[in-house]
Write a protein that holds these residues in place. Structure first.
Motif, mmCIF file in Angstrom:
data_model
loop_
_atom_site.group_PDB
_atom_site.id
_atom_site.type_symbol
_atom_site.label_atom_id
_atom_site.label_comp_id
_atom_site.label_asym_id
_atom_site.label_seq_id
_atom_site.Cartn_x
_atom_site.Cartn_y
_atom_site.Cartn_z
ATOM 1 N N SER A 166 0.855 -1.262 -0.017
ATOM 2 C CA SER A 166 0.005 0.048 0.084
ATOM 3 C C SER A 166 0.828 1.174 -0.015
ATOM 4 O O SER A 166 2.144 1.181 0.471
ATOM 5 N N LEU A 167 0.406 2.225 -0.572
ATOM 6 C CA LEU A 167 0.997 3.600 -0.662
ATOM 7 C C LEU A 167 0.051 4.527 -0.051
ATOM 8 O O LEU A 167 -0.985 4.900 0.124
ATOM 9 N N VAL A 168 0.531 5.179 1.481
ATOM 10 C CA VAL A 168 -0.167 5.799 2.503
ATOM 11 C C VAL A 168 0.566 7.171 2.490
ATOM 12 O O VAL A 168 1.788 7.407 2.469
ATOM 13 N N LEU A 169 -0.170 8.279 2.349
ATOM 14 C CA LEU A 169 0.088 9.836 2.328
ATOM 15 C C LEU A 169 -0.238 10.266 3.659
ATOM 16 O O LEU A 169 -1.487 9.930 4.089
ATOM 17 N N ARG A 213 -4.078 18.118 -6.627
ATOM 18 C CA ARG A 213 -4.972 17.209 -6.146
ATOM 19 C C ARG A 213 -4.904 15.635 -6.235
ATOM 20 O O ARG A 213 -5.456 14.772 -5.686
ATOM 21 N N LEU A 214 -4.280 15.448 -7.533
ATOM 22 C CA LEU A 214 -4.198 14.236 -8.187
ATOM 23 C C LEU A 214 -3.193 13.186 -7.159
ATOM 24 O O LEU A 214 -3.363 12.119 -7.049
ATOM 25 N N LEU A 215 -2.407 13.901 -6.308
ATOM 26 C CA LEU A 215 -1.744 13.260 -5.439
ATOM 27 C C LEU A 215 -2.599 12.245 -4.354
ATOM 28 O O LEU A 215 -2.153 11.386 -4.092
ATOM 29 N N GLU A 216 -3.524 12.912 -3.949
ATOM 30 C CA GLU A 216 -4.448 12.311 -2.963
ATOM 31 C C GLU A 216 -5.252 11.001 -3.770
ATOM 32 O O GLU A 216 -5.868 10.262 -3.070
ATOM 33 N N HIS A 217 -5.443 11.123 -5.081
ATOM 34 C CA HIS A 217 -6.121 10.084 -5.772
ATOM 35 C C HIS A 217 -5.176 8.921 -6.074
ATOM 36 O O HIS A 217 -5.759 7.893 -6.243
#
Length: 456
Positions: free
Chosen positions: A91-94, A226-230
């Motif tokens: 998983s990739l978590v921000l 905003r693409l980063l959160e998607h």
């Protein structure tokens, strides 16, 4: 010699333009367009166009074997809860938060706990390895399985991950990482977008859980497109006041668990410690017999949390009365005051209203409406509510009190903390077991609720 081609990219939303403009047409920000050099991928199949998986041919979904890999668990139950039960491999978590709030401290503590099970790589682009070591000494973090690297070049980071093959990676922070194929500066929209895409490919291909730290803007949103959160699987926000000891870790997006899940931590000299029962923390300084104070049982993800709502109503000194709210949407406050004025006969049009959720929590579910309305009514009449009451319910524009979800869990939490009475929607009565030692009163409209809490 060929002329270098450039473009102008908005640093807030990623809008691209062939010429500079003062105002971005995409998000409306002023002076946010920055000139960047157009680049071509240096090789075929470069990282910008790489696939996040190794699968190249479409397959029927019935023929795909589902992976039941166990999650990685930390000793911090609050952290596990926010992620939906543990860290999912691949998983990739921000995680974002204000500077100095404790993001690096939290992730260094989590890294040391995961290092007891497998290899962990902590990559810092803002501190040297000696500075990270000083922090680990202060937190009491030490493990031979925890590797530290101070690097900002993504190609070298990717090579290190391949050689070390850890199961958990921390990138602190994504705004400091750059790729040499992109000419723009680290932290720009292009760098953040492409570096995150490459980290996503590494996570999905190798089954490595990667946590990336993101800076936030002055509005409180994660900086970058905003693409980063998607793109990421999970988005966590670390909230709290730097001058207070309590911190809130909130999940606003989670592909592997419940959204709006919340974990409470307390900042101490030895690091962050989890708070097992946040309801006690939020209510421990409550003043008994104070007008304008009510307690509501709000659902934060899968957990009921009891929080105090405070209201102060006073005559206005201006032509237009003020409406201020902390932790609640001020538009909702205006709506509920209009309902009280129209349906319950309260003259509030010449009153200033100040509302606050004690403890720094942000509440946005409809079930807090009735508690907010009764706090306003209590302060307006200068008449305290019963300190052993918990108030739950959604209020409609006609003054009706509408049903809410998970009522049994809310009432059980109130009973566990010693409250004696719960005022809730009438339609929520029946179909569940009422805990011993607590009285449940159902109301159908806001006037009935006022009569039960404040009298006639």
């Amino acid at each position: 010699m060929a002329k270098t081609k450039t473009k102008f990219t908005c640093q807030s939303c990623g809008y691209e333009s062939a010429k500079w403009m003062g105002k971005c047409p995409g998000c409306g920000e002023w002076n946010s367009l920055v000139e960047e050099t157009l680049h071509k991928p240096a090789r075929k199949g470069a990282f910008a166009h790489s696939s996040p998986t190794v699968q190249r041919k479409p397959s029927p979904i019935t023929s795909i074997e589902s992976e039941n890999e166990p999650r990685m668990y930390t000793t911090n139950k609050e952290f596990n809860r926010v992620l939906g039960g543990g860290i999912v491999r691949g998983s990739l978590v921000l995680i974002g938060g204000d500077p100095g709030i404790g993001k690096s401290t939290l992730l260094l503590q989590v890294s040391s706990q995961i290092a007891k099970q497998s290899k962990v790589l902590y990559i810092s682009g803002e501190e040297s390895v000696k500075q990270t070591k000083l922090r680990s000494d202060r937190l009491g973090v030490s493990s031979d399985q925890l590797y530290v690297l101070a690097e900002t070049d993504l190609e070298f980071i990717s090579q290190t991950i391949t050689e070390l093959n850890p199961s958990f990676v921390v990138i602190d922070s994504i705004q400091t990482i750059y790729h040499s194929d992109i000419s723009s500066a680290p932290g720009s929209v292009s760098q953040v977008r492409e570096c995150t895409a490459e980290l996503m490919r590494i996570a999905k291909t190798n089954g490595i859980a990667i946590f990336i730290v993101g800076h936030v803007t002055k509005e409180g949103n994660i900086a970058g497109p905003r693409l980063l959160e998607h793109m990421v699987d999970t988005v966590l926000y670390f909230e709290g006041e730097r001058h207070h000891t309590y911190r809130i870790l909130r999940a606003v997006k989670n592909r592997f668990g419940s959204t709006n899940e919340m974990g409470i931590f307390e900042m101490k000299e030895t690091g962050l410690e989890e708070v097992a029962n946040p309801s006690e923390i939020f209510l421990e300084e409550r003043s008994a017999g104070a007008a304008g104070s009510t307690v509501v049982a709000s659902m934060e993800g899968t957990r009921p949390v009891l929080v105090e709502i405070q209201a102060l109503i006073s005559p206005t000194s201006f032509g237009n009365p003020r409406r201020m709210a902390t932790g609640i949407d001020h538009n909702r406050v205006s709506l509920l005051m209009a309902v009280l004025e129209k349906r319950a006969g309260f003259l509030l049009q010449n009153q200033d209203a100040y509302l606050k959720v004690a403890g720094g929590v942000k509440l946005d579910e409809p079930a807090i409406d009735l508690a907010v309305a009764l706090s306003i009514a209590s302060s307006f009449r200068d008449q305290p509510t019963n300190p052993t009451d918990v108030i739950i319910g959604e209020v409609g524009l006609t003054g009706e009190v509408r049903r809410v979800s998970r009522i049994e869990q809310r009432v059980q939490e109130a009973a566990k903390l010693g409250f004696q009475r719960v005022i809730l929607p009438e339609r929520n009565l029946g179909g569940w077991t009422i805990p011993k030692g607590i009285e449940v009163i159902g109301v159908s409209d806001i006037r009935q609720a006022i009569q039960h809490t404040l009298g006639k």
